[in-house]
Write a protein that holds these residues in place. Structure first.
Motif, mmCIF file in Angstrom:
data_model
loop_
_atom_site.group_PDB
_atom_site.id
_atom_site.type_symbol
_atom_site.label_atom_id
_atom_site.label_comp_id
_atom_site.label_asym_id
_atom_site.label_seq_id
_atom_site.Cartn_x
_atom_site.Cartn_y
_atom_site.Cartn_z
ATOM 1 N N PRO A 82 -1.851 15.953 9.683
ATOM 2 C CA PRO A 82 -1.080 15.391 8.580
ATOM 3 C C PRO A 82 -1.117 16.240 7.317
ATOM 4 O O PRO A 82 -0.314 16.037 6.407
ATOM 5 N N ALA A 83 -2.040 17.198 7.263
ATOM 6 C CA ALA A 83 -2.137 18.083 6.113
ATOM 7 C C ALA A 83 -1.493 19.443 6.390
ATOM 8 O O ALA A 83 -1.724 20.393 5.650
ATOM 9 N N ARG A 84 -0.674 19.508 7.425
ATOM 10 C CA ARG A 84 0.019 20.766 7.744
ATOM 11 C C ARG A 84 0.932 21.148 6.581
ATOM 12 O O ARG A 84 1.303 20.309 5.758
ATOM 13 N N PRO A 85 1.325 22.424 6.504
ATOM 14 C CA PRO A 85 2.226 22.832 5.408
ATOM 15 C C PRO A 85 3.504 21.996 5.396
ATOM 16 O O PRO A 85 4.049 21.653 6.440
ATOM 17 N N PHE A 86 3.936 21.643 4.213
ATOM 18 C CA PHE A 86 5.178 20.895 3.987
ATOM 19 C C PHE A 86 5.145 19.512 4.648
ATOM 20 O O PHE A 86 6.170 18.997 5.068
ATOM 21 N N SER A 87 3.967 18.920 4.735
ATOM 22 C CA SER A 87 3.836 17.625 5.394
ATOM 23 C C SER A 87 4.614 16.551 4.650
ATOM 24 O O SER A 87 4.650 16.513 3.419
ATOM 25 N N SER A 92 0.476 13.179 -2.436
ATOM 26 C CA SER A 92 -0.757 13.860 -2.837
ATOM 27 C C SER A 92 -0.827 14.149 -4.332
ATOM 28 O O SER A 92 -1.866 14.599 -4.813
ATOM 29 N N ASP A 93 0.257 13.890 -5.074
ATOM 30 C CA ASP A 93 0.280 14.157 -6.511
ATOM 31 C C ASP A 93 -0.421 13.007 -7.236
ATOM 32 O O ASP A 93 0.115 11.907 -7.350
ATOM 33 N N LYS A 94 -1.604 13.279 -7.732
ATOM 34 C CA LYS A 94 -2.427 12.240 -8.339
ATOM 35 C C LYS A 94 -1.743 11.592 -9.537
ATOM 36 O O LYS A 94 -1.799 10.365 -9.732
ATOM 37 N N ASP A 95 -1.082 12.391 -10.353
ATOM 38 C CA ASP A 95 -0.430 11.852 -11.543
ATOM 39 C C ASP A 95 0.687 10.882 -11.167
ATOM 40 O O ASP A 95 0.832 9.813 -11.777
ATOM 41 N N LYS A 96 1.453 11.234 -10.143
ATOM 42 C CA LYS A 96 2.550 10.366 -9.731
ATOM 43 C C LYS A 96 2.025 9.081 -9.086
ATOM 44 O O LYS A 96 2.599 8.008 -9.262
ATOM 45 N N ILE A 97 0.935 9.210 -8.332
ATOM 46 C CA ILE A 97 0.333 8.013 -7.731
ATOM 47 C C ILE A 97 -0.193 7.085 -8.824
ATOM 48 O O ILE A 97 -0.040 5.862 -8.752
ATOM 49 N N SER A 98 -0.779 7.665 -9.855
ATOM 50 C CA SER A 98 -1.322 6.866 -10.948
ATOM 51 C C SER A 98 -0.237 6.034 -11.628
ATOM 52 O O SER A 98 -0.500 4.926 -12.110
ATOM 53 N N GLY A 142 0.823 -1.199 0.000
ATOM 54 C CA GLY A 142 0.000 0.000 0.000
ATOM 55 C C GLY A 142 0.854 1.244 0.000
ATOM 56 O O GLY A 142 2.064 1.198 0.241
ATOM 57 N N LEU A 143 0.213 2.370 -0.268
ATOM 58 C CA LEU A 143 0.878 3.677 -0.270
ATOM 59 C C LEU A 143 0.026 4.639 0.538
ATOM 60 O O LEU A 143 -1.208 4.610 0.444
ATOM 61 N N ARG A 144 0.664 5.475 1.324
ATOM 62 C CA ARG A 144 -0.100 6.493 2.052
ATOM 63 C C ARG A 144 -0.453 7.638 1.117
ATOM 64 O O ARG A 144 0.416 8.222 0.473
ATOM 65 N N LEU A 145 -1.741 7.934 1.068
ATOM 66 C CA LEU A 145 -2.248 9.038 0.258
ATOM 67 C C LEU A 145 -2.595 10.198 1.188
ATOM 68 O O LEU A 145 -3.342 10.028 2.145
ATOM 69 N N ASN A 146 -2.062 11.362 0.894
ATOM 70 C CA ASN A 146 -2.353 12.556 1.690
ATOM 71 C C ASN A 146 -3.241 13.483 0.867
ATOM 72 O O ASN A 146 -2.783 14.058 -0.124
ATOM 73 N N PRO A 147 -4.513 13.652 1.241
ATOM 74 C CA PRO A 147 -5.414 14.492 0.455
ATOM 75 C C PRO A 147 -5.210 15.990 0.663
ATOM 76 O O PRO A 147 -5.913 16.800 0.058
ATOM 77 N N ASN A 148 -4.249 16.338 1.524
ATOM 78 C CA ASN A 148 -3.952 17.749 1.820
ATOM 79 C C ASN A 148 -5.109 18.470 2.502
ATOM 80 O O ASN A 148 -5.173 19.697 2.521
ATOM 81 N N THR A 149 -6.036 17.710 3.043
ATOM 82 C CA THR A 149 -7.094 18.261 3.884
ATOM 83 C C THR A 149 -7.213 17.351 5.093
ATOM 84 O O THR A 149 -6.844 16.179 5.049
ATOM 85 N N SER A 150 -7.734 17.896 6.190
ATOM 86 C CA SER A 150 -7.831 17.082 7.399
ATOM 87 C C SER A 150 -8.900 17.622 8.321
ATOM 88 O O SER A 150 -9.401 18.737 8.153
ATOM 89 N N ASN A 151 -9.220 16.801 9.320
ATOM 90 C CA ASN A 151 -10.064 17.215 10.434
ATOM 91 C C ASN A 151 -9.218 17.096 11.695
ATOM 92 O O ASN A 151 -9.221 16.069 12.373
ATOM 93 N N SER A 152 -8.459 18.129 11.985
ATOM 94 C CA SER A 152 -7.568 18.145 13.142
ATOM 95 C C SER A 152 -7.549 19.529 13.754
ATOM 96 O O SER A 152 -7.436 20.527 13.039
ATOM 97 N N SER A 153 -7.671 19.576 15.076
ATOM 98 C CA SER A 153 -7.642 20.855 15.789
ATOM 99 C C SER A 153 -6.235 21.248 16.210
ATOM 100 O O SER A 153 -6.035 22.344 16.731
ATOM 101 N N PHE A 154 -5.268 20.355 16.006
ATOM 102 C CA PHE A 154 -3.921 20.591 16.498
ATOM 103 C C PHE A 154 -2.934 20.541 15.337
ATOM 104 O O PHE A 154 -2.828 19.525 14.654
ATOM 105 N N ILE A 155 -2.194 21.617 15.136
ATOM 106 C CA ILE A 155 -1.233 21.650 14.048
ATOM 107 C C ILE A 155 -0.168 20.574 14.222
ATOM 108 O O ILE A 155 0.319 19.999 13.249
ATOM 109 N N ILE A 156 0.184 20.259 15.467
ATOM 110 C CA ILE A 156 1.226 19.259 15.707
ATOM 111 C C ILE A 156 0.789 17.874 15.243
ATOM 112 O O ILE A 156 1.625 17.023 14.918
ATOM 113 N N ALA A 157 -0.524 17.627 15.200
ATOM 114 C CA ALA A 157 -1.045 16.322 14.797
ATOM 115 C C ALA A 157 -1.697 16.351 13.422
ATOM 116 O O ALA A 157 -2.313 15.372 13.015
#
Length: 412
Positions: free
Chosen positions: A154-159, A164-170, A137-152
Motif C-alpha cells: 500500500p506504500a508503493r509509489p503513487f499509491s 498521508s498529508d498530515k495537515d490535510k488530515i488535521s 473513518g479515514l484511511r491513513l497511509n503512512p507511506n511505509t509498509s511491511n510488504s515483500s510484494f510490490i503488487i500488495a
C-alpha cells in the motif's frame, strides 16, 4: 493439519475446497487470546475469506467483520452481524477504495462504521453519512509498509490507498472518529511491526490523540507458533492507552491459516525430461494468488495420507535453465503438477515425491482458504470446486456444489 480430515473419504467429486472447523477454531482461540490481553477488537477481513458456511464457528471469537465493497459489507451484516441476529453485538465495518454515490444509502443500512479511502470521498459523502449518525473513518497511509510484494504494497509509489498529508488530515478531524492504517502484508516479525507503529506514532501521534478508534488492519502473522503474542498484546495495549483509542485488528489469513485444502485428482501423466501430472483443477481458476505472486502450493496429502511436501525453491513458474541453485542431482525424478487449463504456466509446483503420481491419485494442496475461494473463477469453463466443511463434531457438510447452469449464468 488434522489427520482425520485428510484420511476421510469425501462423497463429492474433485475438485473441492475442504475447510476444517477445528483448525479455524484453533486460530480463533489465538485471536481471542490476543484480544483479551491487548484490549483490541478483531474483525474478520472478508476480502481474504468470506465463506459464510463456517461463520457460526468463528462468531464467538470475533467482534465482527470488515469489508472492501458494498457486497461484502452486506454479506458481513447478513451472515455475521445484526442481520443474522438483532440481539448480537457484532460490528460491521464498511470500507471501499471508492464508493459510487448510489452505493452510499445501502452501505449505511448495514454499516456500524464507514471508512473512506480519500479526502475527496469523505467530503463528497460526509453530510449524507452524518444524517444517519454513522461513525466515520479515514484511511491513513503512512507511506511505509511491511510488504515483500510490490503488487500488495500500500506504500508503493503513487499509491491511491489512503491519505498521508498530515495537515490535510488535521483539517477534517471534526468529520471523523477514527482512522484505518493497513500497511502490513504477511509480516511475521514483531520487531518490524513495532518499529513501523513507532514511526506512525512519531509522525501522526497528535492526530491519533484526537480519535476514538484506530484500526491497524491485517497482514500481521501472529498466528505462527513462535510469534511473541504476549509482546504484541502489550504493544497494542500500550498504543491504545497512550492515545485513548479502541484498537481494531482485521485478521484475514490469520483467521483461517492451515484450515483449508484444495483436493484434486490426477487426470493425466506425461514425461518431458521430468515427470508431469495434470490435475482436474487450475491455479488461475482456483488458486489465483499462486499465479499473481509467482508462488507454488505445498502438498498436504496424497490419496488421503498426510504428507508435508513443499515445492522446490526453483519453480518452473519462473524457470531459468542456467540457474541450478536449488536443484538436486535427482531433479529429473521430480514431478511438476499442472492445472488443466490451457495456460502454459498453470503450475501448482515442482515436487520431489517418494512415488510417481498415477492417473486417479488424489492430491490435496494446502493454504487453500485465504485469498483463494474469494477469487475463484470460471476460466476455461473448468469445473468450480465444491465447498466442503468438516464440522467440529467430525461430520461432513457438502456446503455447495456448482454446475453448468451457474457457469452459463455467470456470462450472458
Amino acid at each position: 493439519m488434522n489427520t482425520s480430515l485428510v484420511n476421510q473419504s469425501i462423497p463429492v467429486p474433485t475438485p473441492y475446497y475442504l475447510l476444517d472447523e477445528a483448525a479455524i477454531v484453533a486460530n480463533m482461540q489465538v485471536i481471542a487470546r490476543l484480544c483479551e490481553l491487548s484490549g483490541a477488537k478483531a474483525l474478520l477481513a472478508l476480502k481474504c475469506f468470506a465463506t459464510w458456511g463456517v461463520f457460526e464457528a468463528m462468531q464467538p471469537y470475533l467482534h465482527g467483520t470488515t469489508s472492501s465493497s458494498l457486497n461484502e459489507v452486506r454479506l458481513g451484516f447478513e451472515t455475521f452481524g445484526k442481520g443474522k441476529d438483532d440481539t448480537n453485538n457484532k460490528e460491521t465495518h464498511a470500507y471501499s477504495v471508492a464508493y459510487s454515490a448510489d452505493e452510499i444509502p445501502e452501505v449505511l443500512k448495514y454499516a456500524d462504521k464507514i471508512i473512506f479511502n480519500s479526502l475527496s470521498q469523505l467530503n463528497a459523502f460526509k453530510e449524507q453519512v452524518a444524517a444517519q449518525n454513522t461513525p466515520v473513518g479515514l484511511r491513513l497511509n503512512p507511506n511505509t509498509s511491511n510488504s515483500s510484494f510490490i503488487i500488495a504494497d500500500p506504500a508503493r509509489p503513487f499509491s491511491r490507498l489512503g491519505e498521508s498529508d498530515k495537515d490535510k488530515i488535521s483539517e477534517v478531524l471534526s468529520d471523523i472518529t477514527g482512522v484505518m492504517i493497513h500497511n502490513n502484508c504477511e509480516n511475521d516479525s514483531f520487531e518490524a511491526f513495532s518499529e513501523s507503529l513507532a514511526d506512525i506514532e512519531a509522525r501522526f501521534g497528535d492526530i491519533l490523540q484526537q480519535l476514538d478508534w484506530v484500526s491497524l488492519g491485517g497482514g500481521i502473522h501472529f498466528i505462527a507458533p513462535d510469534y511473541p503474542l504476549e509482546q504484541l498484546a502489550a504493544r497494542l495495549r500500550e498504543f491504545g492507552e497512550t492515545y485513548g483509542v479502541q484498537v481494531y485488528l482485521e485478521p484475514g489469513e490469520a483467521s483461517i491459516h492451515g484450515a483449508g485444502t484444495l483436493v484434486t485428482t490426477v487426470l493425466d501423466v506425461m514425461t518431458n525430461e521430468k515427470n508431469l501430472a495434470v490435475v482436474d483443477s487450475s491455479i488461475e481458476a482456483h488458486m489465483l494468488d499462486l499465479l499473481i505472486y509467482r508462488e507454488s502450493a505445498p502438498i498436504s496429502a496424497i490419496n488421503h495420507q498426510v504428507v508435508s511436501i513443499a515445492a522446490l525453491a526453483v519453480s518452473p513458474i519462473d524457470n531459468d535453465p542456467a540457474d541450478n541453485g536449488s536443484r538436486d542431482d535427482n531433479s529429473a525424478d521430480n514431478t511438476i503438477i499442472y492445472g488443466r487449463s490451457c495456460l502454459a504456466g498453470d503450475i501448482f509446483g515442482e515436487y520431489a515425491l517418494a512415488d510417481t503420481l498415477k492417473v486417479g491419485d488424489q492430491v490435496a494442496f494446502a493454504n487453500a482458504a485465504g485469498y483463494t475461494m474469494v477469487k475463484k473463477n470460471w476460466f476455461n469453463g473448468v469445473n468450480m470446486p465444491a465447498i466442503v466443511i468438516r464440522r467440529l463434531d467430525g461430520s461432513i457438510d457438502i456446503q455447495r456444489e456448482f454446475d453448468y447452469s451457474e457457469y452459463k449464468a455467470s456470462l450472458s
